[in-house]
Design a protein around this motif. Structure first.
Motif, PDB file in Angstrom:
ATOM      1  N   TYR A 134      -6.094   1.102  -3.407  1.00 60.11           N
ATOM      2  CA  TYR A 134      -5.103   1.431  -2.463  1.00 60.11           C
ATOM      3  C   TYR A 134      -5.859   1.312  -0.969  1.00 60.11           C
ATOM      4  O   TYR A 134      -7.067   1.394  -0.717  1.00 60.11           O
ATOM      5  CB  TYR A 134      -4.993   2.877  -2.514  1.00 60.11           C
ATOM      6  CG  TYR A 134      -4.368   3.583  -3.799  1.00 60.11           C
ATOM      7  CD1 TYR A 134      -5.423   3.796  -4.671  1.00 60.11           C
ATOM      8  CD2 TYR A 134      -3.043   3.950  -3.832  1.00 60.11           C
ATOM      9  CE1 TYR A 134      -4.951   4.617  -6.013  1.00 60.11           C
ATOM     10  CE2 TYR A 134      -2.582   4.412  -5.078  1.00 60.11           C
ATOM     11  CZ  TYR A 134      -3.343   4.538  -6.065  1.00 60.11           C
ATOM     12  OH  TYR A 134      -3.154   5.085  -7.059  1.00 60.11           O
ATOM     13  N   TYR A 147      -4.918   0.452   3.386  1.00 55.62           N
ATOM     14  CA  TYR A 147      -4.276   1.114   4.517  1.00 55.62           C
ATOM     15  C   TYR A 147      -4.727   0.220   5.836  1.00 55.62           C
ATOM     16  O   TYR A 147      -5.863  -0.159   6.003  1.00 55.62           O
ATOM     17  CB  TYR A 147      -4.678   2.377   4.601  1.00 55.62           C
ATOM     18  CG  TYR A 147      -4.347   3.409   3.492  1.00 55.62           C
ATOM     19  CD1 TYR A 147      -5.398   3.333   2.518  1.00 55.62           C
ATOM     20  CD2 TYR A 147      -3.261   3.951   3.163  1.00 55.62           C
ATOM     21  CE1 TYR A 147      -5.455   4.225   1.406  1.00 55.62           C
ATOM     22  CE2 TYR A 147      -3.156   4.824   1.863  1.00 55.62           C
ATOM     23  CZ  TYR A 147      -4.182   4.886   1.255  1.00 55.62           C
ATOM     24  OH  TYR A 147      -4.185   5.878  -0.082  1.00 55.62           O
ATOM     25  N   TYR A 157      -4.419   1.045   9.873  1.00 59.63           N
ATOM     26  CA  TYR A 157      -4.089   2.029  10.779  1.00 59.63           C
ATOM     27  C   TYR A 157      -4.431   1.444  12.207  1.00 59.63           C
ATOM     28  O   TYR A 157      -5.220   0.593  12.352  1.00 59.63           O
ATOM     29  CB  TYR A 157      -4.950   3.296  10.784  1.00 59.63           C
ATOM     30  CG  TYR A 157      -4.770   4.418   9.760  1.00 59.63           C
ATOM     31  CD1 TYR A 157      -5.393   3.954   8.512  1.00 59.63           C
ATOM     32  CD2 TYR A 157      -3.772   5.377   9.653  1.00 59.63           C
ATOM     33  CE1 TYR A 157      -5.270   4.572   7.445  1.00 59.63           C
ATOM     34  CE2 TYR A 157      -3.903   6.021   8.588  1.00 59.63           C
ATOM     35  CZ  TYR A 157      -4.452   5.876   7.353  1.00 59.63           C
ATOM     36  OH  TYR A 157      -4.436   6.662   6.238  1.00 59.63           O
ATOM     37  N   PHE A 167      -1.050   5.690  11.359  1.00 57.15           N
ATOM     38  CA  PHE A 167      -0.694   5.000  10.123  1.00 57.15           C
ATOM     39  C   PHE A 167       0.245   3.696  10.371  1.00 57.15           C
ATOM     40  O   PHE A 167       1.355   3.917  11.017  1.00 57.15           O
ATOM     41  CB  PHE A 167      -0.174   5.945   9.126  1.00 57.15           C
ATOM     42  CG  PHE A 167       0.202   5.229   7.809  1.00 57.15           C
ATOM     43  CD1 PHE A 167       1.606   5.044   7.740  1.00 57.15           C
ATOM     44  CD2 PHE A 167      -0.371   4.840   6.947  1.00 57.15           C
ATOM     45  CE1 PHE A 167       2.172   4.391   6.628  1.00 57.15           C
ATOM     46  CE2 PHE A 167       0.015   4.417   5.719  1.00 57.15           C
ATOM     47  CZ  PHE A 167       1.569   4.094   5.524  1.00 57.15           C
ATOM     48  N   TYR A 199      -0.432  -1.137  -2.350  1.00 54.66           N
ATOM     49  CA  TYR A 199      -1.025  -0.751  -3.922  1.00 54.66           C
ATOM     50  C   TYR A 199      -0.321  -1.699  -4.772  1.00 54.66           C
ATOM     51  O   TYR A 199       0.772  -1.987  -4.726  1.00 54.66           O
ATOM     52  CB  TYR A 199      -0.652   0.664  -4.150  1.00 54.66           C
ATOM     53  CG  TYR A 199      -0.981   1.047  -5.608  1.00 54.66           C
ATOM     54  CD1 TYR A 199       0.021   1.315  -6.710  1.00 54.66           C
ATOM     55  CD2 TYR A 199      -2.384   0.967  -6.017  1.00 54.66           C
ATOM     56  CE1 TYR A 199      -0.342   1.353  -8.031  1.00 54.66           C
ATOM     57  CE2 TYR A 199      -2.676   1.287  -7.371  1.00 54.66           C
ATOM     58  CZ  TYR A 199      -1.565   1.623  -8.168  1.00 54.66           C
ATOM     59  OH  TYR A 199      -1.733   1.754  -9.640  1.00 54.66           O
ATOM     60  N   PHE A 218      -7.765  -0.418  12.114  1.00 50.16           N
ATOM     61  CA  PHE A 218      -8.740   0.032  11.318  1.00 50.16           C
ATOM     62  C   PHE A 218      -8.092  -0.256  10.008  1.00 50.16           C
ATOM     63  O   PHE A 218      -6.968   0.058   9.590  1.00 50.16           O
ATOM     64  CB  PHE A 218      -9.078   1.462  11.569  1.00 50.16           C
ATOM     65  CG  PHE A 218      -9.783   2.174  12.635  1.00 50.16           C
ATOM     66  CD1 PHE A 218      -8.902   2.603  13.597  1.00 50.16           C
ATOM     67  CD2 PHE A 218     -10.956   1.871  12.881  1.00 50.16           C
ATOM     68  CE1 PHE A 218      -9.695   3.098  14.857  1.00 50.16           C
ATOM     69  CE2 PHE A 218     -11.729   2.290  13.765  1.00 50.16           C
ATOM     70  CZ  PHE A 218     -10.962   2.941  14.980  1.00 50.16           C
ATOM     71  N   GLN A 221     -10.319   8.359   2.157  1.00 53.33           N
ATOM     72  CA  GLN A 221     -10.155   7.061   2.633  1.00 53.33           C
ATOM     73  C   GLN A 221     -11.277   6.671   3.492  1.00 53.33           C
ATOM     74  O   GLN A 221     -11.910   7.543   4.128  1.00 53.33           O
ATOM     75  CB  GLN A 221      -8.901   6.827   3.454  1.00 53.33           C
ATOM     76  CG  GLN A 221      -7.554   7.059   2.566  1.00 53.33           C
ATOM     77  CD  GLN A 221      -6.389   7.134   3.337  1.00 53.33           C
ATOM     78  OE1 GLN A 221      -6.496   6.358   4.596  1.00 53.33           O
ATOM     79  NE2 GLN A 221      -5.252   7.655   3.093  1.00 53.33           N
TER      80      GLN A 221
END
Lengths: 114, 114
Positions: free
Chosen positions: B31, B33, B35, B45, B50, B91, B103
């Motif tokens: 997963y 992400y 940010y 966010f 995924y 990030f 995370q």
């Protein structure tokens, strides 16, 4: 929408003082709770997390946090801070479902004077 | 210890230019992400990813943004036509198990749009 509040934006303490940083969130469902720390020049690191079970969780470097469901709070504590705890601390909340998007508080900048 | 890496650490670009921010998540994580943190504001966010597709995105993540996992190791964020307000720290994060996992964050890329 979810939101996270950190009431202290800047905290200045002397070494050996006790620390408590407040965190409140607004969401009525089941959440996962986190405290992240960012030391100067470094990336976000996990201090501790709460998913379920004992509401008093212990993390790294002597930190702990207590989840109080009735108050929607997840306050961070440390009985005796050190100069090396100088950093920015972020509370974050994620829904206990899906892909766990983190919602962050504004952060608290802690300065510990030797 | 495995870690998330990001390149470049600092990117300066002219308004209207395209930028690609690169991330290498931890190798067995599934997963991913992005940010961002505008100076003085919260970490927000942007998007989660995924199984080679976007699982959730925020209102910030408009048509100017895209993400891609072009190979088995990289995870990129592209901003097609940068605006001044895109200046922020970006990030990347990754996690193995999604909902019940922490995370892991990269060190960030500071994007400056002139």
């Amino acid at each position: 929408a979810q939101s996270v509040s950190q009431h202290n934006h800047h905290v200045i303490l002397s070494e050996a003082a006790s620390l408590e940083l407040g965190c409140n969130y607004s969401y009525g469902g089941t959440v996962n709770l986190f405290w992240y720390v960012q030391y100067p020049g470094q990336h976000l690191q996990l201090l501790l997390k709460y998913f379920s079970g004992d509401p008093l969780v212990k993390g790294i470097k002597g930190f702990e946090a207590e989840f109080i469901k009735s108050k929607f709070s997840f306050n961070l504590r440390k009985p005796s801070v050190q100069w090396s705890d100088t950093a920015e601390y972020f509370c974050a909340v994620a829904l206990n479902t899906g892909f766990q998007k983190l919602v962050f508080g504004t952060g608290t900048r802690l300065l510990v004077s030797p | 210890e495995p870690e998330v890496t990001q390149t470049p650490s600092h990117q300066v670009t002219q308004m209207g230019q395209e930028v690609i921010l690169r991330c290498v998540p931890i190798s067995n994580h599934l997963y991913f992400y992005w940010y961002r943190q505008i100076l003085g504001q919260k970490v927000e966010f942007l998007v989660s990813f995924y199984n080679n597709e976007i699982s959730e995105k925020s209102e910030i993540f408009d048509d100017q943004f895209s993400v891609e996992r072009p190979d088995g190791s990289n995870f990129t964020l592209k901003i097609r036509s940068t605006k001044l307000e895109d200046s922020a720290m970006y990030f990347c994060a990754s996690t193995l198990a999604g909902t019940f996992d922490e995370q892991f964050f990269g060190p960030g890329t500071r994007l400056t749009v002139l």
